[in-house]
Design a protein around this motif. Structure first.
Motif, PDB file in Angstrom:
ATOM      1  N   GLY A 105      11.192  -5.316 -11.739  1.00  0.00           N
ATOM      2  CA  GLY A 105      11.750  -5.703 -13.026  1.00  0.00           C
ATOM      3  C   GLY A 105      12.329  -4.537 -13.802  1.00  0.00           C
ATOM      4  N   ASP A 106      11.848  -3.322 -13.531  1.00  0.00           N
ATOM      5  CA  ASP A 106      12.334  -2.138 -14.227  1.00  0.00           C
ATOM      6  C   ASP A 106      11.815  -0.892 -13.540  1.00  0.00           C
ATOM      7  OD1 ASP A 106       9.663  -2.419 -14.975  1.00  0.00           O
ATOM      8  OD2 ASP A 106      10.109  -2.897 -17.045  1.00  0.00           O
ATOM      9  N   LYS A 107      12.149   0.258 -14.102  1.00  0.00           N
ATOM     10  CA  LYS A 107      11.639   1.534 -13.592  1.00  0.00           C
ATOM     11  C   LYS A 107      10.358   1.873 -14.336  1.00  0.00           C
ATOM     12  CE  LYS A 107      15.968   3.617 -12.172  1.00  0.00           C
ATOM     13  NZ  LYS A 107      16.868   4.768 -12.321  1.00  0.00           N
ATOM     14  N   PRO A 108       9.532   2.759 -13.760  1.00  0.00           N
ATOM     15  CA  PRO A 108       8.305   3.151 -14.456  1.00  0.00           C
ATOM     16  C   PRO A 108       8.596   3.722 -15.844  1.00  0.00           C
ATOM     17  CG  PRO A 108       8.251   3.916 -12.190  1.00  0.00           C
ATOM     18  CD  PRO A 108       9.629   3.383 -12.439  1.00  0.00           C
ATOM     19  N   ASP A 109       7.716   3.423 -16.778  1.00  0.00           N
ATOM     20  CA  ASP A 109       7.875   3.938 -18.135  1.00  0.00           C
ATOM     21  C   ASP A 109       6.634   4.744 -18.533  1.00  0.00           C
ATOM     22  OD1 ASP A 109       5.941   2.003 -18.660  1.00  0.00           O
ATOM     23  OD2 ASP A 109       7.232   0.787 -19.932  1.00  0.00           O
ATOM     24  N   GLU A 110       6.663   5.254 -19.747  1.00  0.00           N
ATOM     25  CA  GLU A 110       5.573   6.102 -20.243  1.00  0.00           C
ATOM     26  C   GLU A 110       4.248   5.340 -20.267  1.00  0.00           C
ATOM     27  OE1 GLU A 110       3.116   7.196 -23.815  1.00  0.00           O
ATOM     28  OE2 GLU A 110       4.854   5.913 -24.073  1.00  0.00           O
ATOM     29  N   ILE A 111       4.278   4.066 -20.584  1.00  0.00           N
ATOM     30  CA  ILE A 111       3.047   3.276 -20.645  1.00  0.00           C
ATOM     31  C   ILE A 111       2.424   3.121 -19.259  1.00  0.00           C
ATOM     32  CG2 ILE A 111       2.101   0.990 -21.183  1.00  0.00           C
ATOM     33  CD1 ILE A 111       4.250   0.878 -23.446  1.00  0.00           C
ATOM     34  N   LEU A 112       3.251   2.903 -18.248  1.00  0.00           N
ATOM     35  CA  LEU A 112       2.745   2.802 -16.886  1.00  0.00           C
ATOM     36  C   LEU A 112       2.094   4.123 -16.459  1.00  0.00           C
ATOM     37  CD1 LEU A 112       2.397   1.262 -14.232  1.00  0.00           C
ATOM     38  CD2 LEU A 112       4.691   2.024 -13.590  1.00  0.00           C
ATOM     39  N   TYR A 113       2.752   5.226 -16.779  1.00  0.00           N
ATOM     40  CA  TYR A 113       2.163   6.529 -16.445  1.00  0.00           C
ATOM     41  C   TYR A 113       0.874   6.774 -17.222  1.00  0.00           C
ATOM     42  CZ  TYR A 113       5.614   8.245 -13.188  1.00  0.00           C
ATOM     43  OH  TYR A 113       6.388   8.425 -12.071  1.00  0.00           O
ATOM     44  N   ASN A 114       0.798   6.326 -18.457  1.00  0.00           N
ATOM     45  CA  ASN A 114      -0.450   6.467 -19.210  1.00  0.00           C
ATOM     46  C   ASN A 114      -1.574   5.705 -18.524  1.00  0.00           C
ATOM     47  OD1 ASN A 114       0.744   8.113 -21.094  1.00  0.00           O
ATOM     48  ND2 ASN A 114       0.937   6.527 -22.653  1.00  0.00           N
ATOM     49  N   CYS A 115      -1.265   4.545 -17.973  1.00  0.00           N
ATOM     50  CA  CYS A 115      -2.274   3.776 -17.233  1.00  0.00           C
ATOM     51  C   CYS A 115      -2.713   4.520 -15.978  1.00  0.00           C
ATOM     52  CB  CYS A 115      -1.736   2.397 -16.869  1.00  0.00           C
ATOM     53  SG  CYS A 115      -1.572   1.287 -18.273  1.00  0.00           S
ATOM     54  N   LEU A 116      -1.758   5.164 -15.298  1.00  0.00           N
ATOM     55  CA  LEU A 116      -2.099   5.961 -14.119  1.00  0.00           C
ATOM     56  C   LEU A 116      -2.987   7.145 -14.504  1.00  0.00           C
ATOM     57  CD1 LEU A 116       1.342   6.009 -12.284  1.00  0.00           C
ATOM     58  CD2 LEU A 116      -0.763   4.947 -11.442  1.00  0.00           C
ATOM     59  N   LEU A 117      -2.643   7.795 -15.610  1.00  0.00           N
ATOM     60  CA  LEU A 117      -3.463   8.917 -16.079  1.00  0.00           C
ATOM     61  C   LEU A 117      -4.866   8.450 -16.440  1.00  0.00           C
ATOM     62  CD1 LEU A 117      -0.850  10.770 -18.315  1.00  0.00           C
ATOM     63  CD2 LEU A 117      -1.713  11.504 -16.093  1.00  0.00           C
ATOM     64  N   ASP A 118      -4.957   7.302 -17.094  1.00  0.00           N
ATOM     65  CA  ASP A 118      -6.263   6.767 -17.469  1.00  0.00           C
ATOM     66  C   ASP A 118      -7.076   6.405 -16.223  1.00  0.00           C
ATOM     67  OD1 ASP A 118      -8.044   5.906 -19.659  1.00  0.00           O
ATOM     68  OD2 ASP A 118      -7.779   3.936 -18.722  1.00  0.00           O
ATOM     69  N   LEU A 119      -6.404   5.942 -15.186  1.00  0.00           N
ATOM     70  CA  LEU A 119      -7.076   5.659 -13.919  1.00  0.00           C
ATOM     71  C   LEU A 119      -7.704   6.944 -13.371  1.00  0.00           C
ATOM     72  CD1 LEU A 119      -7.662   3.650 -11.591  1.00  0.00           C
ATOM     73  CD2 LEU A 119      -5.451   4.331 -10.621  1.00  0.00           C
ATOM     74  N   ASP A 152       3.211  15.608 -14.155  1.00  0.00           N
ATOM     75  CA  ASP A 152       4.391  16.341 -13.682  1.00  0.00           C
ATOM     76  C   ASP A 152       5.468  15.401 -13.158  1.00  0.00           C
ATOM     77  OD1 ASP A 152       3.207  18.751 -14.371  1.00  0.00           O
ATOM     78  OD2 ASP A 152       2.523  19.193 -12.320  1.00  0.00           O
ATOM     79  N   GLN A 153       5.044  14.364 -12.454  1.00  0.00           N
ATOM     80  CA  GLN A 153       6.001  13.373 -11.943  1.00  0.00           C
ATOM     81  C   GLN A 153       6.696  12.656 -13.103  1.00  0.00           C
ATOM     82  OE1 GLN A 153       4.378   9.842  -9.997  1.00  0.00           O
ATOM     83  NE2 GLN A 153       5.955  10.012  -8.424  1.00  0.00           N
ATOM     84  N   MET A 154       5.940  12.341 -14.109  1.00  0.00           N
ATOM     85  CA  MET A 154       6.489  11.687 -15.300  1.00  0.00           C
ATOM     86  C   MET A 154       7.587  12.549 -15.922  1.00  0.00           C
ATOM     87  SD  MET A 154       4.241  10.742 -18.620  1.00  0.00           S
ATOM     88  CE  MET A 154       4.956   9.996 -20.061  1.00  0.00           C
ATOM     89  N   ARG A 155       7.288  13.827 -16.093  1.00  0.00           N
ATOM     90  CA  ARG A 155       8.274  14.733 -16.686  1.00  0.00           C
ATOM     91  C   ARG A 155       9.460  14.956 -15.756  1.00  0.00           C
ATOM     92  NH1 ARG A 155       5.409  19.764 -19.273  1.00  0.00           N
ATOM     93  NH2 ARG A 155       5.218  20.214 -17.084  1.00  0.00           N
ATOM     94  N   PHE A 156       9.225  14.980 -14.441  1.00  0.00           N
ATOM     95  CA  PHE A 156      10.311  15.130 -13.477  1.00  0.00           C
ATOM     96  C   PHE A 156      11.321  13.993 -13.635  1.00  0.00           C
ATOM     97  CE2 PHE A 156      12.149  13.992  -9.360  1.00  0.00           C
ATOM     98  CZ  PHE A 156      12.811  15.175  -9.033  1.00  0.00           C
ATOM     99  N   HIS A 157      10.803  12.798 -13.903  1.00  0.00           N
ATOM    100  CA  HIS A 157      11.668  11.621 -14.071  1.00  0.00           C
ATOM    101  C   HIS A 157      12.162  11.483 -15.514  1.00  0.00           C
ATOM    102  CE1 HIS A 157      11.362  10.092 -10.036  1.00  0.00           C
ATOM    103  NE2 HIS A 157      10.054  10.270 -10.070  1.00  0.00           N
ATOM    104  N   GLU A 158      11.969  12.562 -16.295  1.00  0.00           N
ATOM    105  CA  GLU A 158      12.482  12.661 -17.658  1.00  0.00           C
ATOM    106  C   GLU A 158      11.921  11.596 -18.603  1.00  0.00           C
ATOM    107  OE1 GLU A 158      16.758  12.843 -17.314  1.00  0.00           O
ATOM    108  OE2 GLU A 158      16.674  14.821 -16.374  1.00  0.00           O
ATOM    109  N   LEU A 159      10.654  11.257 -18.395  1.00  0.00           N
ATOM    110  CA  LEU A 159       9.956  10.372 -19.319  1.00  0.00           C
ATOM    111  C   LEU A 159       9.212  11.248 -20.316  1.00  0.00           C
ATOM    112  CD1 LEU A 159       8.548   7.773 -16.805  1.00  0.00           C
ATOM    113  CD2 LEU A 159      10.375   7.414 -18.460  1.00  0.00           C
ATOM    114  N   LYS A 160       9.411  10.977 -21.578  1.00  0.00           N
ATOM    115  CA  LYS A 160       8.819  11.805 -22.626  1.00  0.00           C
ATOM    116  C   LYS A 160       7.355  11.415 -22.859  1.00  0.00           C
ATOM    117  CE  LYS A 160       9.432  13.315 -27.335  1.00  0.00           C
ATOM    118  NZ  LYS A 160      10.125  13.132 -28.590  1.00  0.00           N
TER     119      LYS A 160
END
Length: 117
Positions: free
Chosen positions: A57-71, A86-94
Motif C-alpha cells: 500500500g505504501d513505502k515504510p514510514d517513520e511510524i513503521l520504523y518506530n515499531c521496529l525499534l520498539d520491537l 541507520d536504515q531509516m535515515r538511509f531512506h531519508e525518513l526523518k
C-alpha cells in the motif's frame, strides 16, 4: 480480493510479536532479535516494501520504523535497533522525538548510557 499490506498492517503485526521465553540463551543474555523467524519475516516484508512498492500500500514510514525499534526494545537488542535507525535515515525518513526516545530506552535497558547520551 487481495488486500495490499501497508504501514498500518505491518505496524500492527510488529506490535503483536512478543519474545519467546527460550529466546535468551542459557546464560540469560539476549541474542540478536533477527534470529527469531517472526522478526526475520517482518524485516523481509519491510525490505520488499522498498523493492516492490506496487505490491504494498505504501513505502515504510517513520511510524513503521518506530515499531521496529520498539520491537528491538522488547528483545533488549540495541544493536539491531541502531541498524534500523541507520536504515531509516538511509531512506531519508526523518526521526521524530518518539524515535529518539525509543533509542534512548533501548540503550538504557542495556546499561549503554554513553550511547544513550
Amino acid at each position: 480480493m487481495h488486500v495490499k499490506p501497508d504501514n498500518y498492517t505491518l505496524s500492527s503485526l510488529i506490535k503483536g510479536i512478543k519474545p519467546h521465553r527460550d529466546f535468551w540463551n542459557q546464560n540469560g543474555k539476549n541474542t540478536d532479535c533477527t534470529v527469531d523467524p517472526r522478526v526475520s519475516r517482518v524485516i523481509e516484508l519491510v525490505d520488499k516494501m522498498y523493492k516492490r512498492p506496487n505490491d504494498f500500500g505504501d513505502k515504510p514510514d517513520e511510524i513503521l520504523y518506530n515499531c521496529l525499534l520498539d520491537l528491538c526494545v522488547r528483545y533488549k537488542d540495541s544493536k539491531t535497533a541502531v541498524r534500523f535507525f541507520d536504515q531509516m535515515r538511509f531512506h531519508e525518513l526523518k526521526p521524530s522525538s518518539v524515535t529518539y526516545g525509543i533509542l534512548i530506552k533501548s540503550f538504557g535497558l542495556q546499561n549503554e548510557l554513553n550511547k544513550a547520551f
